[in-house]
Design an enzyme around this catalytic site. Structure first.
Site, PDB file in Angstrom:
ATOM      1  CG  HIS A  32      -0.282  -0.277   2.511  1.00 43.43           C
ATOM      2  ND1 HIS A  32       0.603   0.621   3.076  1.00 43.43           N
ATOM      3  CD2 HIS A  32      -0.311  -1.333   3.359  1.00 43.43           C
ATOM      4  CE1 HIS A  32       1.048   0.151   4.233  1.00 43.43           C
ATOM      5  NE2 HIS A  32       0.527  -1.052   4.419  1.00 43.43           N
ATOM      6  CG  HIS A  35       4.325  -1.734   1.910  1.00 45.22           C
ATOM      7  ND1 HIS A  35       3.001  -2.113   1.914  1.00 45.22           N
ATOM      8  CD2 HIS A  35       4.914  -2.407   2.915  1.00 45.22           C
ATOM      9  CE1 HIS A  35       2.803  -2.986   2.879  1.00 45.22           C
ATOM     10  NE2 HIS A  35       3.929  -3.175   3.512  1.00 45.22           N
ATOM     11  CD  GLN A 160       6.884   7.187  13.753  1.00 43.28           C
ATOM     12  OE1 GLN A 160       7.246   8.075  12.983  1.00 43.28           O
ATOM     13  NE2 GLN A 160       6.085   7.421  14.785  1.00 43.28           N
ATOM     14  CB  VAL A 188       1.715   6.422   4.736  1.00 43.00           C
ATOM     15  CG1 VAL A 188       0.762   6.989   3.698  1.00 43.00           C
ATOM     16  CG2 VAL A 188       3.161   6.702   4.339  1.00 43.00           C
ATOM     17  NE  ARG A 199      -1.898  -8.888  10.731  1.00 40.58           N
ATOM     18  CZ  ARG A 199      -0.590  -8.941  10.954  1.00 40.58           C
ATOM     19  NH1 ARG A 199       0.090  -7.841  11.217  1.00 40.58           N
ATOM     20  NH2 ARG A 199       0.058 -10.096  10.913  1.00 40.58           N
TER      21      ARG A 199
END
Ligand code: PAF
Length: 294
Positions: A32, A35, A160, A188, A199
């Site tokens: 997403h 990444h 993070q 993000v 998830r």
């Protein structure tokens, strides 16, 4: 696409021979925007990037979601393709050529028959996530070290959102003198504040609406600490928990106001605290955090 560690190593060696700096973005796929921000950061700071996609069985507990963890390889590759990252020669800000390779090993490539070694990082892996997921970080540390050693990349990029994971990776790299730089990239978020996660797709529509309380509770904690100058960690924690409980389906696993290096719980909030939380909605477990610099 690379599938063997030998080919991964050859790719990195060939880049190093050209004098290029190689970045590494370890993922479990289901990519997403979170990444992609790591790939973007690597593309900016390095000359070549390897994105690994491997759903690592050893970091899932027996009752966790290994089987149903989303595997969306085609979509992941087309996402990287669409954003241009997979084209060698992709230009970052018009300045630098950046080649991106994808490493997609099989389970037996990573864990051949007879594999019998694991990396245990000490106390920082026993608390918070480690309490409810006892072998999780052992699995993470083992696969991450394998990926670092197999690739010999120069810099690795982590989000993070998995803050404890980064603390553990940093500790492992420092304790074992692993020659790689670790870069943490900001969380993000969706427009309503929910941290992006592979998830999130498990949430029902109602749970998804309620999940906004996670980031709201972190913002409340931030306001109390930064604007109202509250230094009593227990008071901040209580307020964050109360906010989360306004969502009827939220079940809190932990809210912690901790030191951002050791993750030890604070009584009095000092210079660089982190607020970490894990909350379940139905069977979906979400985590989020906020690091403050006072
Ligand atoms: O953060 C993840 O997606 C995983 O824990 C990682 C670092 C790729 C190791 O499997």
């Amino acid at each position: 696409m690379l599938t063997s560690t030998a080919d991964l190593r050859s790719f990195v060696v060939s880049q190093h021979k050209l004098g290029k700096k190689v970045g590494f973005v370890p993922t479990m796929g289901a990519l997403h925007e979170g990444h992609l921000s790591l790939v973007e950061a690597s593309a900016k700071q390095c000359d070549a990037t390897v994105v690994s996609i491997f759903v690592n069985p050893s970091q899932f507990g027996p009752n966790e979601d290994f089987q149903r963890y989303p595997r969306t390889l085609e979509n992941d590759l087309s996402l990287l393709q669409k954003t241009g990252y997979l084209q060698a020669g992709y230009m970052t800000g018009g300045e630098q050529d950046t080649a991106v390779e994808v490493f997609v090993p099989s389970i037996t490539e990573m864990y051949p028959a007879g594999f019998d070694t694991s990396i245990h990082v000490g106390s920082v892996s026993q608390i918070l996530e480690g309490k409810s997921r006892p072998l999780h970080f052992q699995g993470v540390a083992t696969v991450v070290l394998k990926l670092f050693l197999a690739s010999q990349a120069d810099t690795a990029f982590f989000g993070q959102k998995d803050f404890q994971q980064i603390c553990i990776v940093r500790k492992m790299v420092s304790d074992l003198n692993v020659p790689i730089e670790i870069v943490m990239c900001p969380i993000v978020r969706e427009p309503d504040g929910l941290a992006m996660s592979s998830r999130n797709r498990y949430l029902s529509a109602s749970e998804r609406r309620q999940a906004v309380v996670l980031s709201q509770s972190l913002r409340l904690a931030e306001m109390m600490i930064v604007q109202d100058n509250i230094r009593d960690a227990a008071a901040v924690k209580r307020a964050a928990e109360q906010k989360i409980r306004t969502a009827p389906d939220a079940v809190i696993e932990y809210v912690s106001v901790a030191d951002s290096v050791t993750l030890d719980e604070l009584q009095r909030i000092e210079s660089k605290p982190v607020i970490l939380l894990a909350v379940k909605f139905g069977t979906t477990r979400l985590i989020d955090n906020l690091v403050l610099s006072l």
